[in-house]
Scaffold this motif. Structure first.
Motif, PDB file in Angstrom:
ATOM      1  N   GLY A  68      22.663  46.794  29.072  1.00  0.00           N
ATOM      2  CA  GLY A  68      22.461  45.691  28.139  1.00  0.00           C
ATOM      3  C   GLY A  68      20.993  45.380  27.981  1.00  0.00           C
ATOM      4  O   GLY A  68      20.128  46.010  28.597  1.00  0.00           O
ATOM      5  N   SER A  69      20.698  44.392  27.153  1.00  0.00           N
ATOM      6  CA  SER A  69      19.316  44.001  26.895  1.00  0.00           C
ATOM      7  C   SER A  69      18.807  43.091  28.002  1.00  0.00           C
ATOM      8  O   SER A  69      19.507  42.187  28.451  1.00  0.00           O
ATOM      9  CB  SER A  69      19.209  43.282  25.543  1.00  0.00           C
ATOM     10  N   SER A  70      17.579  43.353  28.438  1.00  0.00           N
ATOM     11  CA  SER A  70      16.952  42.503  29.440  1.00  0.00           C
ATOM     12  C   SER A  70      16.354  41.277  28.764  1.00  0.00           C
ATOM     13  O   SER A  70      16.451  41.103  27.544  1.00  0.00           O
ATOM     14  CB  SER A  70      15.855  43.282  30.180  1.00  0.00           C
ATOM     15  N   ILE A  71      15.702  40.421  29.547  1.00  0.00           N
ATOM     16  CA  ILE A  71      15.133  39.192  29.015  1.00  0.00           C
ATOM     17  C   ILE A  71      14.087  39.479  27.938  1.00  0.00           C
ATOM     18  O   ILE A  71      13.995  38.768  26.933  1.00  0.00           O
ATOM     19  CB  ILE A  71      14.509  38.360  30.161  1.00  0.00           C
ATOM     20  N   ASN A  72      13.331  40.571  28.108  1.00  0.00           N
ATOM     21  CA  ASN A  72      12.299  40.897  27.117  1.00  0.00           C
ATOM     22  C   ASN A  72      12.835  41.721  25.952  1.00  0.00           C
ATOM     23  O   ASN A  72      12.062  42.205  25.117  1.00  0.00           O
ATOM     24  CB  ASN A  72      11.133  41.643  27.789  1.00  0.00           C
ATOM     25  N   GLY A  73      14.155  41.915  25.900  1.00  0.00           N
ATOM     26  CA  GLY A  73      14.765  42.617  24.778  1.00  0.00           C
ATOM     27  C   GLY A  73      14.919  44.110  24.975  1.00  0.00           C
ATOM     28  O   GLY A  73      15.521  44.789  24.145  1.00  0.00           O
ATOM     29  N   VAL A 114      24.385  37.241  33.608  1.00  0.00           N
ATOM     30  CA  VAL A 114      24.069  35.889  33.123  1.00  0.00           C
ATOM     31  C   VAL A 114      22.583  35.572  33.288  1.00  0.00           C
ATOM     32  O   VAL A 114      21.928  35.126  32.350  1.00  0.00           O
ATOM     33  CB  VAL A 114      24.930  34.840  33.855  1.00  0.00           C
ATOM     34  N   ALA A 115      22.045  35.826  34.488  1.00  0.00           N
ATOM     35  CA  ALA A 115      20.645  35.469  34.758  1.00  0.00           C
ATOM     36  C   ALA A 115      19.662  36.586  34.434  1.00  0.00           C
ATOM     37  O   ALA A 115      18.460  36.355  34.360  1.00  0.00           O
ATOM     38  CB  ALA A 115      20.488  35.052  36.218  1.00  0.00           C
ATOM     39  N   GLY A 116      20.159  37.818  34.259  1.00  0.00           N
ATOM     40  CA  GLY A 116      19.282  38.926  33.922  1.00  0.00           C
ATOM     41  C   GLY A 116      18.423  39.410  35.071  1.00  0.00           C
ATOM     42  O   GLY A 116      17.341  39.958  34.859  1.00  0.00           O
ATOM     43  N   GLU A 117      18.902  39.229  36.318  1.00  0.00           N
ATOM     44  CA  GLU A 117      18.140  39.644  37.494  1.00  0.00           C
ATOM     45  C   GLU A 117      18.896  40.740  38.237  1.00  0.00           C
ATOM     46  O   GLU A 117      20.118  40.731  38.321  1.00  0.00           O
ATOM     47  CB  GLU A 117      17.912  38.452  38.428  1.00  0.00           C
ATOM     48  N   ILE A 118      18.144  41.684  38.804  1.00  0.00           N
ATOM     49  CA  ILE A 118      18.752  42.799  39.523  1.00  0.00           C
ATOM     50  C   ILE A 118      19.294  42.318  40.872  1.00  0.00           C
ATOM     51  O   ILE A 118      18.646  41.556  41.581  1.00  0.00           O
ATOM     52  CB  ILE A 118      17.725  43.925  39.759  1.00  0.00           C
ATOM     53  N   PHE A 119      20.481  42.776  41.214  1.00  0.00           N
ATOM     54  CA  PHE A 119      21.114  42.443  42.495  1.00  0.00           C
ATOM     55  C   PHE A 119      20.758  43.568  43.477  1.00  0.00           C
ATOM     56  O   PHE A 119      21.470  44.547  43.623  1.00  0.00           O
ATOM     57  CB  PHE A 119      22.625  42.340  42.282  1.00  0.00           C
ATOM     58  N   ASP A 120      19.621  43.417  44.165  1.00  0.00           N
ATOM     59  CA  ASP A 120      19.014  44.531  44.894  1.00  0.00           C
ATOM     60  C   ASP A 120      19.849  45.067  46.042  1.00  0.00           C
ATOM     61  O   ASP A 120      19.769  46.252  46.370  1.00  0.00           O
ATOM     62  CB  ASP A 120      17.636  44.124  45.410  1.00  0.00           C
ATOM     63  N   SER A 121      20.646  44.236  46.695  1.00  0.00           N
ATOM     64  CA  SER A 121      21.363  44.715  47.880  1.00  0.00           C
ATOM     65  C   SER A 121      22.418  45.767  47.536  1.00  0.00           C
ATOM     66  O   SER A 121      22.827  46.544  48.401  1.00  0.00           O
ATOM     67  CB  SER A 121      22.028  43.543  48.601  1.00  0.00           C
ATOM     68  N   LEU A 122      22.877  45.825  46.282  1.00  0.00           N
ATOM     69  CA  LEU A 122      23.869  46.814  45.861  1.00  0.00           C
ATOM     70  C   LEU A 122      23.316  47.804  44.835  1.00  0.00           C
ATOM     71  O   LEU A 122      24.037  48.679  44.362  1.00  0.00           O
ATOM     72  CB  LEU A 122      25.099  46.109  45.260  1.00  0.00           C
TER      73      LEU A 122
END
Length: 340
Positions: free
Chosen positions: A178-183, A207-215
């Protein structure tokens, strides 16, 4: 199932992901790209392989679920990060489609490309290829659908089962595009996802557009070194310098569970970037005890297993900087999995 341009297994990465919508996991054979009676995926896979010296962008082909009369009908082709869809490809059109769209990178005249606006979640549910994916996949798809409903994102986030995407030992495997915060359109692969991870993964990534690093296993279009640098930058920004013990796990294994096997072009050999964190965290930090299914050799995580009807259960300690699951609840979940 994957197809790519020439690259060694150590530095392989792809820049374009093509999904062919075709039937459902219950009828997919283990090697759907070679199935005699599944003409469309077999011919598309063969055409991409035949023309790959002339395809400028490294291309991965994966099958996703298709249902006529719905958002994804049989024969539809989704192309990322281009974010376009071609409707109802047939086996008669395969060679001209590959030549015009993937080689020459222009519109396929018989078709009418549609722009894709939604975010897409693909979950490996290829049970005939690996039983772990067949177990985890359908449950994860259901949980993602629940989250879509809870957040009122019907039509804005689409979920689908997909075929083998490599690294079966990391089941459940999830691709989010999908599109990130910067498009910018990005695609990220997650591994070891359990049903209890879905709400947090959904809120944090979609929803927040942040990477879930642990997975997190990797990002489409980046080399392994680039992925590691990106992750280090994120961890620093998140104040997670205490995870500096993390390292690359898995890459392309040489055992029977490899995602890069001879005579098979898999599309995510470069994406086995997983965290293995040192165990010196303080007791106040969140500990997420997950119940996993493990099979085969070469798994880089430590686990304790008990033989069951489905190979073995793997318990893995994954320290998540942003996790909200407390230790008591996690242990209860692990115990529940063990009883099952």
């Amino acid at each position: 199932m994957g197809s790519s341009s020439n690259a060694s297994s150590s530095d392989f990465f792809y820049r374009r992901h093509v999904f062919l919508c075709y039937k459902n996991p219950a009828v997919w054979p283990p090697r759907i790209e070679a199935a005699e009676f599944d003409r469309l995926p077999r011919l598309l896979h063969a055409a991409i392989n035949a023309r790959k010296p002339h395809i400028k962008k490294e291309t991965c082909l994966t099958i996703c679920e298709g249902h006529d009369g719905t958002e994804t009908s049989n024969g539809d082709v989704l192309i990322f990060p281009d974010m376009i869809r071609y409707r109802r490809l047939t086996h008669f059109d395969v060679e001209t489609f590959v030549e015009e769209v993937l080689v020459k990178e222009r519109e396929w005249l018989p078709g009418n490309p549609e722009s894709l606006k939604a975010s897409y979640v693909f979950v490996c549910s290829h049970g005939s290829r690996d039983r772990r994916c067949g177990v985890f996949g359908p449950v994860l798809v259901s949980r993602f659908r629940e989250e879509i409903g809870l957040h009122g994102l019907q039509g804005k986030v689409l979920i689908s089962s997909c075929s083998h995407i490599g690294g079966n030992k990391y089941a459940g495997n999830v691709v989010i595009i999908g599109s990130s915060i910067n498009g910018e359109v990005t695609g990220h692969l997650y591994g070891y996802v359990t049903p209890d991870d879905v709400p947090l993964l959904f809120r944090q990534h979609i929803v927040a557009g942040e990477i879930f690093d642990s997975l997190w296993r990797g990002q489409i279009g980046l080399s392994e070194d680039e992925q590691m640098k990106k992750q280090e930058q994120r961890l620093q920004l998140n104040g997670a310098r205490n995870l500096e013990g993390s390292k690359v796990a898995g890459r392309c294994q040489t055992d029977g569970e490899s995602c890069c096997q001879d005579n098979e072009d898999s599309c995510c050999c470069q994406n086995d970037v997983l965290e293995e964190v040192s165990a010196d965290h303080k007791s106040k930090e969140n500990l997420n005890v997950l119940c996993r299914i493990n099979k085969g050799k070469g798994v880089s995580r430590k686990f304790s297993s008990t033989p069951t009807w489905l190979d073995s259960w793997e318990q893995e300690d994954t320290y998540a900087a942003l996790a909200v699951v407390c230790a008591a609840v996690s242990v209860a979940i692990a115990y529940s999995c063990y009883k099952q």
